[in-house]
Design an enzyme around this catalytic site. Structure first.
Site: not given
Ligand SMILES: [Fe+2]
Lengths: 252, 206
Positions: A121, A160, A170, A173, A175
């Site tokens: 991110y 990640y 995770r 995905h 959000h």
């Molecule tokens: Fe996330």
């Protein structure tokens, strides 16, 4: 039928019908200890149920005027002019925002955020080994059209690792934040990808009480809308709470 | 006219996670020039808007009293006359230049939020009775699986608070205090939100 009889005029009777009550058994409960962050952030006392008054039935209106040309194209909306587009598998994510009465919801503000193709991110608190992509910010937004339709272009986010269990990953995905017509429709959720083997192992996915409900968060490969030689399409429909009866329907 | 029924069901919620700011307040976390430099919900009103200017600050705390530094708080409220900035409020037009909606990331160092807004007027409950002035709050964060709704009422409205249809119906009267801001100074209120434990804020199922 609930109405503001004291304030109403004959011609403009502001009929105020609430949203269908929220079906909490279809949402994650507040306390889901396998998702450790929920342990100290979950209210212990019961929610207090109140009927919808204007403050829950209304909300801000986000017109298409707030949007820039590339707001919904994450492959280019962070890169400066002349830079290459974002790295990764080019995809289109599209679908409709519907209400529980199966009607498209126009004017919904849809905001998304995601990791880059490597699972990193663009956030000062993300220190994952995978590098940032100088051409990728990871945010996008749009406003649904008259039929509730929306569309984004992006790259498929990478899975990640995250600090929860010692080896939790995770699934890929995106959000989603959705703001419909009223405060009571406000919703944040996550979209997953069909066939991702990490889905059943994820403690956040598994906060959802029934496996069959997880299915509604999994986008399907949509070959019919894939753009040849450019980007694969994934389809993801979202359902917001519906009104028992529209305020604008004639009741006489 | 046919009464149409629920044929679909709301999509399940998932936590906003720790990086909600990338999507909702990108400029606040340094993604400069995202969306041409402006985050939605930064300002609740323009200069000329009538009404009493107030500041509402506070902090979101977890169950052991630690500030929640990765959350997001949204507020929604009526204008000084009690009108909402929405075509669905058909009682009248709210003040021009008043948005009524604010959004902030909680501060990454302190967990604090601070809104500049207008003190709202009273608004009707479903049965037509008037409610004490309040501001609606919606809170999300990592570890919060479904966005939390609450309301902030004003400490200088004791009489109207006492008659308020929502406050007066709370089963545990001692919990009313969790919904009433404290007064820091003139026109400056503090509303701390406690997600769990002692003094746990009343959250609503709306
Ligand atoms: Fe996330």
């Amino acid at each position: 039928m609930i109405k503001f009889s004291k304030l109403a005029t004959k011609e403009q009777e502001p009929v105020v019908e609430g949203f269908f009550h929220r079906e909490f058994h279809r949402h994650p409960p507040a306390y889901t200890p396998r998702y450790k962050s929920s342990v100290v952030r979950s209210p212990k006392l019961a929610l207090v149920s109140i009927p919808n008054s204007l403050s829950e039935l209304t909300g801000p209106v986000f017109g298409h005027g707030i949007l820039g040309d590339d707001d919904n194209d994450l492959t280019v909306n962070y890169a400066d002019a002349g830079m290459r587009p974002a790295l990764g598998e080019r995809i289109i994510v599209h679908g409709r925002v519907l209400d529980e009465r199966d009607k498209g919801v126009p004017g919904v503000l849809v905001e998304i955020w995601q990791a880059n193709a490597g699972g990193r991110y663009r956030h000062f608190k993300d220190g994952y080994l995978a590098p940032l992509d100088e051409s990728f910010g990871g945010f996008g937004r749009t406003v649904t059209d008259a039929e509730g339709g929306y569309e984004f272009r992006t790259v498929r986010p990478g899975p990640y690792p995250w600090p929860n269990g010692i080896n939790d990953w995770r699934p890929s995905h995106i959000h989603f934040s959705l703001f419909g017509a009223g405060l009571a429709q406000r919703l944040i959720t996550q979209m997953y990808f069909e066939g991702d083997p990490l889905i059943p192992h994820c403690p956040i996915v598994n906060s959802i009480p029934e496996p069959s409900l997880v299915d509604s968060l999994v986008a399907r490969l949509d070959l019919a809308n894939t753009v040849p030689m450019d980007a694969r399409a994934y389809r993801f429909d979202i359902v917001l709470r519906g009104r028992r009866s529209s305020q604008f329907e004639n009741r006489s | 006219m046919a009464i149409r029924s629920r044929v679909l069901h709301e999509t399940p919620s998932q936590t906003a996670g720790p990086f909600v700011h990338i999507g909702c307040t990108p400029n606040r976390i340094g993604l400069a020039y995202a969306y041409r430099g402006q985050d939605l919900g930064e300002r609740l009103f323009d200069n000329g808007v009538p009404g009493q200017r107030i500041v509402v600050e506070g902090c979101v705390f977890d169950g052991i009293g630690t500030p929640v530094k990765d959350g997001m708080v949204e507020i929604w409220q009526a204008d000084h006359k009690g009108l909402f900035n929405s075509p669905q409020d058909r009682r009248g037009q709210s003040s021009l230049g008043f948005s009524g909606w604010g959004r902030q990331a909680t501060d990454p160092e302190t967990g604090e939020f601070s809104f500049r807004t207008i003190k709202p007027g009273e608004t009707p409950f479903v049965d037509g009775r008037m409610q004490a002035p309040f501001i609606s709050f919606w809170i999300v964060a990592r570890g919060v699986n479904l966005g939390l709704h609450t309301r902030m009422y004003f400490p200088d409205e004791a009489e109207r608070n006492r008659q308020d249809p929502v406050l007066s119906k709370l089963e545990h009267a001692c919990r009313i205090q969790t919904l009433i801001a404290s007064c820091v100074s003139d026109n400056h209120y503090r509303f701390d939100i406690r997600l769990q434990g002692e003094g746990e804020t009343v959250f609503f199922d709306v």
